[in-house]
Structures are given as structure tokens and as C-alpha cells.
Design a protein around this motif. Structure first.
Motif, mmCIF file in Angstrom:
data_model
loop_
_atom_site.group_PDB
_atom_site.id
_atom_site.type_symbol
_atom_site.label_atom_id
_atom_site.label_comp_id
_atom_site.label_asym_id
_atom_site.label_seq_id
_atom_site.Cartn_x
_atom_site.Cartn_y
_atom_site.Cartn_z
ATOM 1 N N VAL A 40 0.825 -1.210 0.000
ATOM 2 C CA VAL A 40 0.000 0.000 0.000
ATOM 3 C C VAL A 40 0.860 1.263 0.000
ATOM 4 C CG1 VAL A 40 -0.361 0.406 2.499
ATOM 5 C CG2 VAL A 40 -2.199 0.899 0.876
ATOM 6 N N VAL A 41 2.034 1.204 0.641
ATOM 7 C CA VAL A 41 2.889 2.396 0.664
ATOM 8 C C VAL A 41 3.943 2.371 -0.438
ATOM 9 C CG1 VAL A 41 2.550 2.772 3.126
ATOM 10 C CG2 VAL A 41 4.492 1.402 2.361
ATOM 11 N N GLY A 42 4.174 1.196 -1.022
ATOM 12 C CA GLY A 42 5.181 1.065 -2.064
ATOM 13 C C GLY A 42 4.554 1.000 -3.440
ATOM 14 N N TYR A 43 4.125 -0.180 -3.832
ATOM 15 C CA TYR A 43 3.605 -0.397 -5.177
ATOM 16 C C TYR A 43 2.381 0.469 -5.484
ATOM 17 C CZ TYR A 43 1.906 -2.937 -9.273
ATOM 18 O OH TYR A 43 1.464 -3.277 -10.524
ATOM 19 N N TYR A 44 1.471 0.603 -4.512
ATOM 20 C CA TYR A 44 0.280 1.426 -4.736
ATOM 21 C C TYR A 44 0.565 2.924 -4.604
ATOM 22 C CZ TYR A 44 -2.623 -2.819 -4.347
ATOM 23 O OH TYR A 44 -3.202 -4.054 -4.521
ATOM 24 N N ASP A 76 1.025 8.695 1.081
ATOM 25 C CA ASP A 76 0.726 10.092 1.393
ATOM 26 C C ASP A 76 -0.755 10.341 1.616
ATOM 27 O OD1 ASP A 76 0.219 9.542 -1.283
ATOM 28 O OD2 ASP A 76 0.585 11.605 -1.923
ATOM 29 N N ILE A 77 -1.630 9.438 1.175
ATOM 30 C CA ILE A 77 -3.070 9.651 1.372
ATOM 31 C C ILE A 77 -3.646 8.803 2.496
ATOM 32 C CG2 ILE A 77 -3.368 10.339 -1.044
ATOM 33 C CD1 ILE A 77 -4.789 7.619 -1.490
ATOM 34 N N LEU A 113 2.558 7.790 11.259
ATOM 35 C CA LEU A 113 2.778 6.554 12.013
ATOM 36 C C LEU A 113 4.254 6.429 12.376
ATOM 37 C CD1 LEU A 113 0.680 4.156 9.732
ATOM 38 C CD2 LEU A 113 -0.116 5.431 11.735
ATOM 39 N N SER A 114 4.539 5.736 13.447
ATOM 40 C CA SER A 114 5.932 5.496 13.836
ATOM 41 C C SER A 114 6.205 4.016 14.057
ATOM 42 C CB SER A 114 6.279 6.280 15.102
ATOM 43 O OG SER A 114 5.429 5.908 16.186
ATOM 44 N N ARG A 115 5.324 3.331 14.786
ATOM 45 C CA ARG A 115 5.559 1.924 15.107
ATOM 46 C C ARG A 115 5.395 1.040 13.871
ATOM 47 N NH1 ARG A 115 1.239 3.190 18.834
ATOM 48 N NH2 ARG A 115 2.117 4.407 20.556
#
Length: 234
Positions: A193-197, A201-202, A208-210
Motif C-alpha cells: 500500500v505504501v510502495g507499489y500502490y 501520502d493519502i 505513524l511510527s511503530r
């Protein structure tokens, strides 16, 4: 089920090592769960790349293995009682391999069911919702002018990431000090979700940190690094 030698899937993907567990998959978030698990546990296996983009999961041979027409699927020639076992659904395969190897699933009954609960949560919530967000954010869903479908999945993906963030308070892994199939189930989807997609940013990733730290720990594992690329297309 019938023996591997007589199963229709063997005509499309002839095994070189029929005595090993046979994996039919592709390196997607769901497929990677099983290849990571196999790499983590050391079960001997033979991977077969299934070309999703060429509709290879809808061939009669693959449908004979998984009538739902999705990867991953396995055939274990040494299943329960020494008899061949065919399985589909990544969560079921994770549980089967954990049982088979005695690895990555707590022996304590309460902790065991708590781990299963998180695997089921990934299967029922994270995977489907993240996948829909990917469709509307990156793929053909972008052509839909109505913003409501994308916003629904964006908001839900953000909420689900916050559930993981809350769960990881005081924990290195979903179940605490021990890495389990709950982490394996989630790692590929969060990475996607944070890489390929490209949706970080949305969905509030920077807030988030953990969860980013957990993802980094997971991706640093050699078995995870290998599993994310198996089966290779070549």
C-alpha cells in the motif's frame, strides 16, 4: 485428492521434484505470504509461476486445484497421514504450514487463537480494503470521476493502519516479542500500500511510527526478502 502425478495441474506445471511441496503462485501480497512462510520454515518446495495477467488461473488445470481461480495454491505430497493434500487460500495455507512445522504459531492455546484472529483480520479486512484502494488510486479506478469509492477505501485503509499502529504499542511484532504468521500475513500488504500502490501520502503513513519500524524489521529478514520474489517469472 488424487496423486500429483495424475492431477491436471501437473500437465500444465510439470514438477521436477514431485516429492517436494508444490507452490503455484506469483509474488503478489497474497502469494508472498506462502513463499515467505516456506522460506522461514525451510520446508522443501518447488515454486511454479502462475501468470495472472495471462489468465492462467482460469485454465481448467488450475481450476482443478483452486475452483476460485486465485493464487496461491499448494499441493503437499506429504500431507496429513502421508497422503497428498491440496490447499488454496493463503490464510489456510499459513495455518497448515505452521501446524506441519510447529513454527511461527504459539503453542499456548490463548496466544494461538489470538494469532489466528490477526490472520483472519488481515484476510477479511486489510487485504480486500487495501486491494480496493490500489484499484481506485493506481489502476483503472482512477478513471471513475465519482470520488466517493476511492475516499471510502482511502479512509478505511488509513483506519486499518492505525489499528496496526495501536497494536504495536510496546510490541516488536503483532504478537509481542515473537514473529508469527500474523506478521507474515500483514507484511506484504502494508509494503504494497505504501510502495507499489504509492498511497502512503493519502493514508497517513508519515503520521505513524511503530508501523513503519515494524515493516522495516520484517523486510530486513532474509526469508522475507527471498519470499517476496518467489516464484520468479523467468
Amino acid at each position: 485428492m488424487t496423486d500429483l502425478a495424475t492431477h491436471p495441474i501437473a500437465t500444465r506445471f510439470p514438477p521436477e521434484h514431485p516429492e517436494r511441496l508444490q507452490l503455484y503462485s506469483a509474488p503478489t501480497p497474497n502469494g508472498a505470504k506462502v513463499s515467505i512462510m516456506l522460506e522461514e520454515t525451510g520446508v522443501p518446495y518447488e515454486p511454479h509461476y502462475v501468470a495472472i495477467g495471462e489468465n492462467e488461473t482460469w485454465t481448467p488445470e488450475f481450476l482443478a486445484l483452486n475452483p476460485n481461480g486465485k493464487i496461491p495454491a499448494i499441493i503437499d505430497p506429504d500431507g496429513p497421514g502421508g497422503r497428498p493434500l491440496a490447499l488454496f487460500e493463503s490464510g489456510a495455507i499459513l495455518l497448515y504450514l505452521a501446524e506441519k512445522t510447529g513454527r511461527l504459531l504459539p503453542a499456548d492455546p490463548a496466544a494461538r487463537w489470538e494469532t489466528v484472529q490477526w490472520v483472519m483480520w488481515q484476510m477479511g479486512a486489510v487485504g480486500p480494503l487495501f486491494g480496493q484502494l490500489g484499484f481506485f488510486h493506481k489502476f483503472k479506478g482512477r478513471e471513475i470521476e465519482d470520488p466517493r469509492p476511492k475516499e471510502r477505501y482511502r479512509a478505511e485503509a488509513e483506519r486499518l493502519l492505525k489499528v496496526i499502529e495501536t497494536r504495536l504499542e510496546g510490541r516488536d511484532w503483532i504478537m509481542g516479542a515473537d514473529y508469527t504468521i500474523a506478521d507474515i500475513a500483514l507484511l506484504g500488504w502494508v509494503r504494497t500500500v505504501v510502495g507499489y500502490y504509492e498511497a502512503g501520502d493519502i493514508v497517513g503513513w508519515d503520521a505513524l511510527s511503530r508501523t513503519p519500524a515494524w515493516l522495516e524489521r520484517g523486510l530486513a529478514r532474509p526469508a522475507v526478502q527471498r519470499g517476496l520474489t518467489i516464484p520468479s517469472q523467468s
